[in-house]
Each structure stands twice: as C-alpha cells, then as structure tokens.
Scaffold this active site. Sequence first.
Site, PDB file in Angstrom:
ATOM      1  N   LYS A  45      11.235  67.582 -27.953  1.00 46.98           N
ATOM      2  CA  LYS A  45      11.830  66.854 -29.045  1.00 46.98           C
ATOM      3  C   LYS A  45      12.026  65.382 -28.691  1.00 46.98           C
ATOM      4  CE  LYS A  45      14.769  70.814 -30.172  1.00 46.98           C
ATOM      5  NZ  LYS A  45      16.187  71.279 -30.108  1.00 46.98           N
ATOM      6  N   GLY A  46      11.950  65.082 -27.386  1.00 49.26           N
ATOM      7  CA  GLY A  46      12.378  63.772 -26.884  1.00 49.26           C
ATOM      8  C   GLY A  46      11.647  62.579 -27.470  1.00 49.26           C
ATOM      9  N   GLU A 100       4.931  60.446 -25.417  1.00 46.96           N
ATOM     10  CA  GLU A 100       5.978  61.153 -24.676  1.00 46.96           C
ATOM     11  C   GLU A 100       7.182  60.228 -24.495  1.00 46.96           C
ATOM     12  OE1 GLU A 100       7.547  63.645 -23.812  1.00 46.96           O
ATOM     13  OE2 GLU A 100       6.672  64.609 -22.055  1.00 46.96           O
ATOM     14  N   ASP A 101       8.362  60.808 -24.310  1.00 47.91           N
ATOM     15  CA  ASP A 101       9.551  59.987 -24.090  1.00 47.91           C
ATOM     16  C   ASP A 101       9.620  59.466 -22.655  1.00 47.91           C
ATOM     17  OD1 ASP A 101      10.003  62.542 -23.072  1.00 47.91           O
ATOM     18  OD2 ASP A 101      12.042  62.726 -23.852  1.00 47.91           O
ATOM     19  N   ASP A 104       8.404  62.040 -15.514  1.00 47.19           N
ATOM     20  CA  ASP A 104       9.261  62.147 -14.330  1.00 47.19           C
ATOM     21  C   ASP A 104       8.382  62.686 -13.189  1.00 47.19           C
ATOM     22  OD1 ASP A 104      11.338  62.662 -12.577  1.00 47.19           O
ATOM     23  OD2 ASP A 104      12.463  63.956 -13.889  1.00 47.19           O
ATOM     24  N   LYS A 132       9.302  57.179 -14.737  1.00 49.68           N
ATOM     25  CA  LYS A 132      10.012  57.233 -13.438  1.00 49.68           C
ATOM     26  C   LYS A 132       8.937  57.409 -12.372  1.00 49.68           C
ATOM     27  CE  LYS A 132      14.323  59.589 -14.783  1.00 49.68           C
ATOM     28  NZ  LYS A 132      15.032  60.889 -14.723  1.00 49.68           N
ATOM     29  N   PHE A 153      19.519  59.805 -14.535  1.00 51.14           N
ATOM     30  CA  PHE A 153      19.368  60.637 -15.716  1.00 51.14           C
ATOM     31  C   PHE A 153      19.697  59.816 -16.965  1.00 51.14           C
ATOM     32  CE2 PHE A 153      20.085  63.876 -18.877  1.00 51.14           C
ATOM     33  CZ  PHE A 153      18.936  64.632 -18.683  1.00 51.14           C
ATOM     34  N   ASP A 160      17.824  63.529 -24.570  1.00 48.91           N
ATOM     35  CA  ASP A 160      19.081  64.275 -24.678  1.00 48.91           C
ATOM     36  C   ASP A 160      19.618  64.716 -23.322  1.00 48.91           C
ATOM     37  OD1 ASP A 160      17.096  66.286 -24.077  1.00 48.91           O
ATOM     38  OD2 ASP A 160      18.570  67.774 -24.700  1.00 48.91           O
ATOM     39  N   ARG A 166      20.798  62.153 -28.447  1.00 52.39           N
ATOM     40  CA  ARG A 166      19.481  61.689 -28.929  1.00 52.39           C
ATOM     41  C   ARG A 166      19.627  60.528 -29.913  1.00 52.39           C
ATOM     42  NH1 ARG A 166      15.644  65.533 -27.282  1.00 52.39           N
ATOM     43  NH2 ARG A 166      16.311  67.691 -27.371  1.00 52.39           N
TER      44      ARG A 166
HETATM   45  P1  5GP Z   1       8.333  65.922 -15.917  1.00 52.18           P
HETATM   46  O1  5GP Z   1       7.580  67.180 -16.249  1.00 52.18           O
HETATM   47  O2  5GP Z   1       7.464  64.696 -15.876  1.00 52.18           O
HETATM   48  O3  5GP Z   1       9.149  66.083 -14.671  1.00 52.18           O
HETATM   49  O4  5GP Z   1       9.424  65.734 -17.025  1.00 52.18           O
HETATM   50  C1  5GP Z   1       9.131  65.366 -18.312  1.00 52.18           C
HETATM   51  C2  5GP Z   1      10.234  65.797 -19.223  1.00 52.18           C
HETATM   52  O5  5GP Z   1      11.477  65.917 -18.510  1.00 52.18           O
HETATM   53  C3  5GP Z   1      10.499  64.773 -20.282  1.00 52.18           C
HETATM   54  O6  5GP Z   1       9.719  65.007 -21.422  1.00 52.18           O
HETATM   55  C4  5GP Z   1      11.970  64.961 -20.553  1.00 52.18           C
HETATM   56  O7  5GP Z   1      12.157  65.979 -21.519  1.00 52.18           O
HETATM   57  C5  5GP Z   1      12.555  65.429 -19.254  1.00 52.18           C
HETATM   58  N1  5GP Z   1      13.200  64.334 -18.476  1.00 52.18           N
HETATM   59  C6  5GP Z   1      12.792  63.792 -17.310  1.00 52.18           C
HETATM   60  N2  5GP Z   1      13.625  62.822 -16.899  1.00 52.18           N
HETATM   61  C7  5GP Z   1      14.593  62.754 -17.840  1.00 52.18           C
HETATM   62  C8  5GP Z   1      15.759  61.913 -18.004  1.00 52.18           C
HETATM   63  O8  5GP Z   1      16.099  61.019 -17.218  1.00 52.18           O
HETATM   64  N3  5GP Z   1      16.506  62.151 -19.115  1.00 52.18           N
HETATM   65  C9  5GP Z   1      16.200  63.106 -20.037  1.00 52.18           C
HETATM   66  N4  5GP Z   1      17.015  63.212 -21.090  1.00 52.18           N
HETATM   67  N5  5GP Z   1      15.107  63.893 -19.911  1.00 52.18           N
HETATM   68  C10 5GP Z   1      14.317  63.717 -18.829  1.00 52.18           C
END
Ligand code: 5GP
Length: 184
Positions: A45-46, A100-101, A104, A132, A153, A160, A166
């Site tokens: 949803k991000g 994508e939002d 990470d 990140k 975070f 969220d 959000r």
């Molecule tokens: P990844 O698979 O790259 O580790 O993570 C991607 C997803 O993790 C993002 O779409 C998001 O939903 C969540 N995410 C990663 N870091 C953060 C953060 O700092 N804050 C929030 N709210 N979500 C995060």
Amino acid sequence: MSSPHPDIEKILIPTDQIGARVGALGREISKDYQGKVVTLIGVLKGSIVFLSDLLRAITVDCSIDLMCLSSYEGDRSSGVVRMVLDLRESIEGKDVLVVEDIVDTGLTLAYLRDNLKTRKPRSLEICTLLDKTECRQIPLQAKYVGFKVPNQFLVGYGLDYNEQYRNLPYVGVLKEERLNGPRV
Ligand code: 5GP
C-alpha cells in the site's frame, strides 16, 4: 507550517521538497518515455500517495495497475515476500515502470522484478521515492530515485507503521519508543 505529529522524532523530508522532487522525476520519466505509453505498477500500500502525485507529474500517455506485496511485520522485514494482490492486466510487450515507496534490503523488489520479467514486458524499470542504499542485502538498482535516506524507520507520505501515519504529508522519523522492541 503545522507542527509534526507527536510520534514523529523529526521531519526528514518536508512536503515542499517532496513535491519538487516528484515533479522533477515526472519530467525525467516523461522525457525518457517520449512517444511511448508507460504502464505504472504501484506497489500497495506504501506507494499510493507517491503514485498519485507522480502520475500527475507525467506528461506522456500512461496507464496504472496495482500489486500488493507483503514482507514487513511492524518495523522489520520478515524476509519472506508474499503476493497479496496480482495485476489485472497483462504486461506482455509493455513498457513497465514499477513505482515503490522505499527500497530497503531489496528483497521485495528483486522478487517483483523476477516475477514481472517472466511476463515478458518490453522494458522494466523501477522508480522508488526513497532508497536505503546501505541496507541492501541483494543487488538492486532503481533507475529513478527520489531521495537516498539513512537506515531509520520512516513513516508518512504513504509509509506506515502498523497501518498508521500514511496520511502525514511529509516523510518523518518515527520516535524510537513507538517501535516495538529494539531495531535489528
Ligand atoms: P525491502 O524488501 O527492500 O527490505 O523492503 C521494502 C518494503 O519494506 C517497502 O515497500 C516498505 O513496505 C517496507 N519498509 C522498508 N523500510 C521501511 C521504513 O523505513 N518505513 C516503512 N514504513 N516501511 C519500510
């Protein structure tokens, strides 16, 4: 400007900076996709707030579709990506841009990229509002990045924590005491 939400440690990216950067990304994407129709795939949803602003900053023809992936529980990645909702339309032969939002570890988008590639799009690129880079566990490079951010975070502008925050119009760092237990 109104004061930040009481659960926010500090505002990392204010509303006006987000607006300016999203406008610039829209112009860059419009230039790169000149003469094409771009299919934007929002990752729920991000990405909803970013997607709706980016969409209006893009001047070439475009369509949107949505996918819902889940890998996070609270403030950390479970390491297992699940597809909760799939696309409605075929992307075969289309110029696809995943929106994508935040990236990470890269696990979510690597899963999505590999999944979408099997559907034979003409091109496949990634646009993320936040990156990140220092947290990457798997090599993944988004072509369009709004802001590189530190390993904290973040919430707001669609992001969220347990479905809250959000609606904040900025990206902020959530207070440590709001997170359940120590971060990993
Ligand atoms: P990844 O698979 O790259 O580790 O993570 C991607 C997803 O993790 C993002 O779409 C998001 O939903 C969540 N995410 C990663 N870091 C953060 C953060 O700092 N804050 C929030 N709210 N979500 C995060």
